[in-house]
Design a protein around this motif. Structure first.
Motif, PDB file in Angstrom:
ATOM      1  N   GLU A 315       0.825  -1.203   0.000  1.00  0.00           N
ATOM      2  CA  GLU A 315       0.000   0.000   0.000  1.00  0.00           C
ATOM      3  C   GLU A 315       0.860   1.254   0.000  1.00  0.00           C
ATOM      4  OE1 GLU A 315      -2.688  -0.140   3.237  1.00  0.00           O
ATOM      5  OE2 GLU A 315      -3.814  -1.864   2.482  1.00  0.00           O
ATOM      6  N   THR A 316       2.128   1.104   0.313  1.00  0.00           N
ATOM      7  CA  THR A 316       3.056   2.231   0.268  1.00  0.00           C
ATOM      8  C   THR A 316       3.674   2.301  -1.124  1.00  0.00           C
ATOM      9  OG1 THR A 316       3.576   1.985   2.611  1.00  0.00           O
ATOM     10  CG2 THR A 316       5.146   3.213   1.263  1.00  0.00           C
ATOM     11  N   GLY A 317       3.718   3.482  -1.700  1.00  0.00           N
ATOM     12  CA  GLY A 317       4.306   3.646  -3.019  1.00  0.00           C
ATOM     13  C   GLY A 317       5.825   3.542  -2.962  1.00  0.00           C
ATOM     14  N   ILE A 318       6.406   2.756  -3.868  1.00  0.00           N
ATOM     15  CA  ILE A 318       7.848   2.555  -3.891  1.00  0.00           C
ATOM     16  C   ILE A 318       8.344   2.680  -5.328  1.00  0.00           C
ATOM     17  CG2 ILE A 318       9.742   0.957  -3.390  1.00  0.00           C
ATOM     18  CD1 ILE A 318       7.972  -0.348  -1.299  1.00  0.00           C
ATOM     19  N   LEU A 319       9.377   3.480  -5.521  1.00  0.00           N
ATOM     20  CA  LEU A 319      10.042   3.606  -6.819  1.00  0.00           C
ATOM     21  C   LEU A 319      11.536   3.440  -6.596  1.00  0.00           C
ATOM     22  CD1 LEU A 319       9.322   6.057  -9.700  1.00  0.00           C
ATOM     23  CD2 LEU A 319      11.657   5.807  -8.891  1.00  0.00           C
ATOM     24  N   ILE A 320      12.148   2.530  -7.336  1.00  0.00           N
ATOM     25  CA  ILE A 320      13.588   2.273  -7.232  1.00  0.00           C
ATOM     26  C   ILE A 320      14.207   2.584  -8.583  1.00  0.00           C
ATOM     27  CG2 ILE A 320      15.355   0.554  -6.711  1.00  0.00           C
ATOM     28  CD1 ILE A 320      13.271  -0.981  -5.121  1.00  0.00           C
ATOM     29  N   ALA A 321      15.250   3.395  -8.579  1.00  0.00           N
ATOM     30  CA  ALA A 321      15.891   3.807  -9.826  1.00  0.00           C
ATOM     31  C   ALA A 321      17.401   3.837  -9.645  1.00  0.00           C
ATOM     32  CB  ALA A 321      15.378   5.179 -10.270  1.00  0.00           C
ATOM     33  N   GLU A 322      18.104   3.788 -10.767  1.00  0.00           N
ATOM     34  CA  GLU A 322      19.567   3.812 -10.773  1.00  0.00           C
ATOM     35  C   GLU A 322      20.043   5.015 -11.571  1.00  0.00           C
ATOM     36  OE1 GLU A 322      23.301   0.845 -11.942  1.00  0.00           O
ATOM     37  OE2 GLU A 322      21.268   0.395 -12.595  1.00  0.00           O
ATOM     38  N   ILE A 323      20.991   5.748 -11.033  1.00  0.00           N
ATOM     39  CA  ILE A 323      21.541   6.910 -11.730  1.00  0.00           C
ATOM     40  C   ILE A 323      22.641   6.437 -12.671  1.00  0.00           C
ATOM     41  CG2 ILE A 323      22.741   9.111 -11.471  1.00  0.00           C
ATOM     42  CD1 ILE A 323      21.416   9.428  -8.766  1.00  0.00           C
ATOM     43  N   LEU A 324      22.451   6.674 -13.978  1.00  0.00           N
ATOM     44  CA  LEU A 324      23.399   6.236 -15.000  1.00  0.00           C
ATOM     45  C   LEU A 324      24.094   7.441 -15.624  1.00  0.00           C
ATOM     46  CD1 LEU A 324      21.197   3.567 -16.844  1.00  0.00           C
ATOM     47  CD2 LEU A 324      22.892   3.176 -15.048  1.00  0.00           C
ATOM     48  N   ASP A 325      25.391   7.311 -15.802  1.00  0.00           N
ATOM     49  CA  ASP A 325      26.195   8.328 -16.498  1.00  0.00           C
ATOM     50  C   ASP A 325      26.061   9.716 -15.891  1.00  0.00           C
ATOM     51  OD1 ASP A 325      26.853   6.295 -18.295  1.00  0.00           O
ATOM     52  OD2 ASP A 325      25.150   6.775 -19.595  1.00  0.00           O
ATOM     53  N   GLY A 326      25.553   9.793 -14.689  1.00  0.00           N
ATOM     54  CA  GLY A 326      25.475  11.078 -14.007  1.00  0.00           C
ATOM     55  C   GLY A 326      24.319  11.951 -14.422  1.00  0.00           C
ATOM     56  N   ASP A 327      23.617  11.619 -15.519  1.00  0.00           N
ATOM     57  CA  ASP A 327      22.548  12.507 -15.968  1.00  0.00           C
ATOM     58  C   ASP A 327      21.278  11.761 -16.374  1.00  0.00           C
ATOM     59  OD1 ASP A 327      23.456  11.251 -18.201  1.00  0.00           O
ATOM     60  OD2 ASP A 327      23.641  13.056 -19.439  1.00  0.00           O
ATOM     61  N   THR A 337       0.914   2.204  -6.476  1.00  0.00           N
ATOM     62  CA  THR A 337       0.691   3.323  -5.555  1.00  0.00           C
ATOM     63  C   THR A 337       1.611   4.489  -5.883  1.00  0.00           C
ATOM     64  OG1 THR A 337       0.100   1.720  -3.832  1.00  0.00           O
ATOM     65  CG2 THR A 337       0.559   3.972  -3.129  1.00  0.00           C
ATOM     66  N   ALA A 338       2.866   4.191  -6.215  1.00  0.00           N
ATOM     67  CA  ALA A 338       3.797   5.261  -6.588  1.00  0.00           C
ATOM     68  C   ALA A 338       3.367   5.930  -7.888  1.00  0.00           C
ATOM     69  CB  ALA A 338       5.209   4.692  -6.709  1.00  0.00           C
TER      70      ALA A 338
END
Length: 684
Positions: A315-327, A337-338
């Motif tokens: 029920e809690t919104g979750i977003l997981i992301a990876e920073i690539l090449d700095g931009d 939910t997210a």
């Protein structure tokens, strides 16, 4: 068991099957040994190759117990193989001892002294190879000494020849019986046929008579194909095929190795054995590493599926992301939910492939404050409103593998949480209201019942002094007994109603002698056992113990506990009561010698209306309210605690712990009952 290796299947088989299988392996050891001795170079004390070593190790691995019986069988088989061909007596006996010792050492070390030896992982293969090396060294040492003492052969050259011939044979033969067939699932039969055909053709070409090109490394390519693509069971079988084919063709003078067969057979034997050792070690290690890799991938896949399932259904919104090449921000996972918090129904495909640019002046998710925090790459806590719903947003940064940065964004739906909390508060209020209504109803009914019961008891007392006929006297006694029981139940219900009420008021404390009160209660309890000869024995190390508490409540507690003790004590028995001082106050112990309470239900007897369900307890009258009242009075009114001990066979002991000063003890513990506790007490 059905998917395990052959040696393990025999170990777990029925005694008849196991003995038959081991006997067949021992006989096979003798036959193969006889063939190896028969094909050796004339006059040589050592056979060029000894596949019987692998079969012997399998036989010992399949045996149970100390394994010495099967080891003795290996000794007899090796002895017969050498004796039948007329070898020297010293060589025959010495080699037989060495063969048996080698098989025992390999089996014990490869299986860690237990029932199973496997070749499923790198650790298993490493242990097996070490076991083979140890066994071959034992064979080389004992066999070299035997050759030197029996026929005067050079010790070092004999030992080296034995180590190489037995070690290479063990590496090639034993794996066939150790690999697990469960690892063969999902294999493509066509690929196995094609790969095996290619391998046989390559080995045949390399070792074909007349071919002297140094191509002994080429079969390794086909074996590595099998190690990378096919189950380790296929690899083990192919190693045996390569060994038999290469040994046969090289013995016919084929290949670069076979050209030494006539001129220097020892060199040919050593080169062939090195060929087998290298190919076996390489193929087994690569195949085992592939198994380990497959296991890790399977475990990671299961964990990822579990994690994704938890995230998607949260029920809690979750977003997981990876920073690539700095931009660029590549989204690894996001739940519905997210997406709702970000104003989207689905995730655009580009989020997980190309990613989102996080350059200055360009929106990321279209939420200004969140986009600014992402660009700054700072841990932040924000508030977000979307379509009338408010979210708390927590942005976190974590160091990933290889120096990458992983960003997590958690959306907590504050609006939904607030609605849930309001519903919980409303439900609690309803429960409190129902609890108050229940208490009022019980109190009203109990008061209404008390008046007629009191009248009944009054008239019964008048009848006790009257001149009645025997039948009338019996009826009067029955009326009196049941009226008193009904009065006790009413008093118990009223007391429980008072104790569970949040408006309950404690009585004032006074100083009194707890020993005197206990003796008076014990005397009163003796009157409950008229005609049963149950006696009371009250003991204390001192004559008086003054405490400051509520004597009325303590009297009610002791009356209930003593009543239970009297009811469950056999006729002519004794109830033991003891009052002892302690560092914190006074301990009153009441022990009976009745049937006891089963330990499994000791915690349940404190529940209202609970009664032990066996025959001995059902025959004793009661409502199951006495012990709940005792606990409530001791904990809420007297500031102490009560406990029961019983083994379920030899009686029950109740201990009441009271403080020296109830007021001081309650002030320190702050035991004021809040409304939630009152609700819980009302529903206990």
């Amino acid at each position: 068991m059905g998917q395990a290796g052959i040696a393990t299947q025999l170990w777990y088989a029925t005694p008849g099957i196991r003995r038959a299988g081991i006997t067949a392996l021992v006989v096979m050891t003798g036959i193969i040994g006889w063939l190896s001795v028969a094909t050796r170079v004339e006059g040589s004390p050592i056979a060029p190759w000894w596949p019987a070593a692998g079969v012997a190790a399998i036989a010992v691995l399949a045996s149970r117990g100390s394994r010495l019986v099967v080891t003795a069988g290996i000794f007899v088989a090796a002895l017969a193989a050498n004796a039948l061909l007329g070898r020297e007596f010293g060589l025959t006996v010495g080699y037989a001892v060495a063969n048996a010792a080698e098989a025992y050492v390999v089996a014990q070390f490869a299986s860690r002294g237990g029932p199973e030896a496997r070749l499923d992982s790198l650790r298993d293969v490493s242990r097996f190879i070490i076991a083979v090396v140890l066994g071959a060294l034992v064979m080389g040492l004992l066999g070299g000494l035997t050759a030197a003492l029996a026929v005067g052969a050079d010790f070092l050259s004999s030992a080296f020849a034995l180590v190489s011939s037995h070690g290479s044979a063990m590496l090639v033969v034993a794996p066939v019986a150790l690999v697990s067939r469960r690892l063969a699932r999902g294999v493509r039969r066509l690929e196995v046929v094609v790969q095996l055909t290619v391998l046989v053709v390559i080995v045949a070409l390399v070792f074909w008579p007349g071919n002297t090109l140094p191509l002994a490394f080429v079969p390794l390519v086909a074996l590595l194909w099998a190690a990378f693509r096919l189950p380790i069971t296929v690899v083990a079988v192919e190693l045996l095929v390569v060994a038999v084919l290469a040994t046969t063709l090289a013995g016919m003078g084929g290949g670069a190795i076979g050209q030494y067969t006539d001129s220097d057979p020892r060199i040919a034997a050593v080169l062939l054995q090195l060929f087998l050792v290298v190919h076996a070690c390489a193929a087994l290690f690569v195949s085992a590493a592939r198994n380990d890799w497959a296991n890790v991938v399977t475990q990671l896949g299961a964990r990822e599926a579990l994690l994704r399932g938890g995230i998607v259904n949260s029920e809690t919104g979750i977003l997981i992301a990876e920073i690539l090449d700095g931009d660029r921000l590549r989204v690894v996972g996001v739940n519905p939910t997210a997406l709702v918090a970000l104003g989207r129904e689905t995730m655009p495909p580009t989020w997980g492939v190309v990613g989102l640019r996080i350059s200055r002046g360009q929106p990321v998710f279209g939420v200004a404050e969140l986009d600014d925090a992402i660009r700054r790459r700072e841990i932040a806590r924000l508030e977000l409103e979307r379509e009338g719903r408010r979210f708390d947003v927590d942005l976190g940064l974590h160091d990933g593998v290889g120096g990458a940065t992983v960003m997590t964004i958690v959306f907590t739906d504050v609006t939904t949480r607030g609605e849930r909390e309001r519903r919980a508060i409303q439900a609690a209020e309803q429960m409190r209201d129902l609890n108050r209504q229940k208490d009022d109803f019980i109190a009203s009914v109990s008061h209404e019942l008390r008046t007629p019961v009191t009248s009944i008891l009054g008239f019964v007392e008048d009848l006790d002094g009257a001149d009645l006929k025997p039948a009338e006297r019996v009826a009067t006694d029955v009326i009196a007994r049941n009226a008193r029981r009904l009065a006790d139940v009413i008093e118990d219900v009223l007391e429980l109603g008072k104790l569970s009420s949040s408006a309950a008021v404690s009585r004032p404390t006074v100083s009194f002698d707890v020993i005197a009160v206990t003796r008076h209660c014990a005397q009163d309890a003796e009157g409950l056992a008229v005609g049963r000869a149950v006696s009371m024995r009250v003991e204390s190390p001192v004559d008086a113990l003054p405490i400051r508490s509520v004597p009325q409540d303590l009297t009610r507690v002791l009356a209930n506990l003593l009543s239970n003790a009297v009811k469950f004590t056999p006729d002519g028995g004794e109830v033991e009561v003891r009052v002892d001082p302690s560092a914190d106050g006074v301990v009153i112990s009441i022990a009976d010698h009745g049937p006891g309470i089963p330990p499994a239900v000791l915690d349940q007897v404190w529940e209202r209306f609970y009664r032990v369900s066996d025959a001995e307890h059902r025959d004793v009258p009661g409502t199951g309210l006495g012990l709940p009242i005792v606990r409530s009075l001791v904990e809420q009114r007297l500031g102490g605690r009560v406990e029961l001990e019983s083994d379920g066979a030899s009686g029950t002991t109740a201990r009441v712990h009271l403080p020296w000063d109830r007021d001081a003890a309650t002030a320190e513990a702050s035991p004021a009952i809040d409304e939630d506790d009152a609700v819980s007490a009302g529903h206990a």
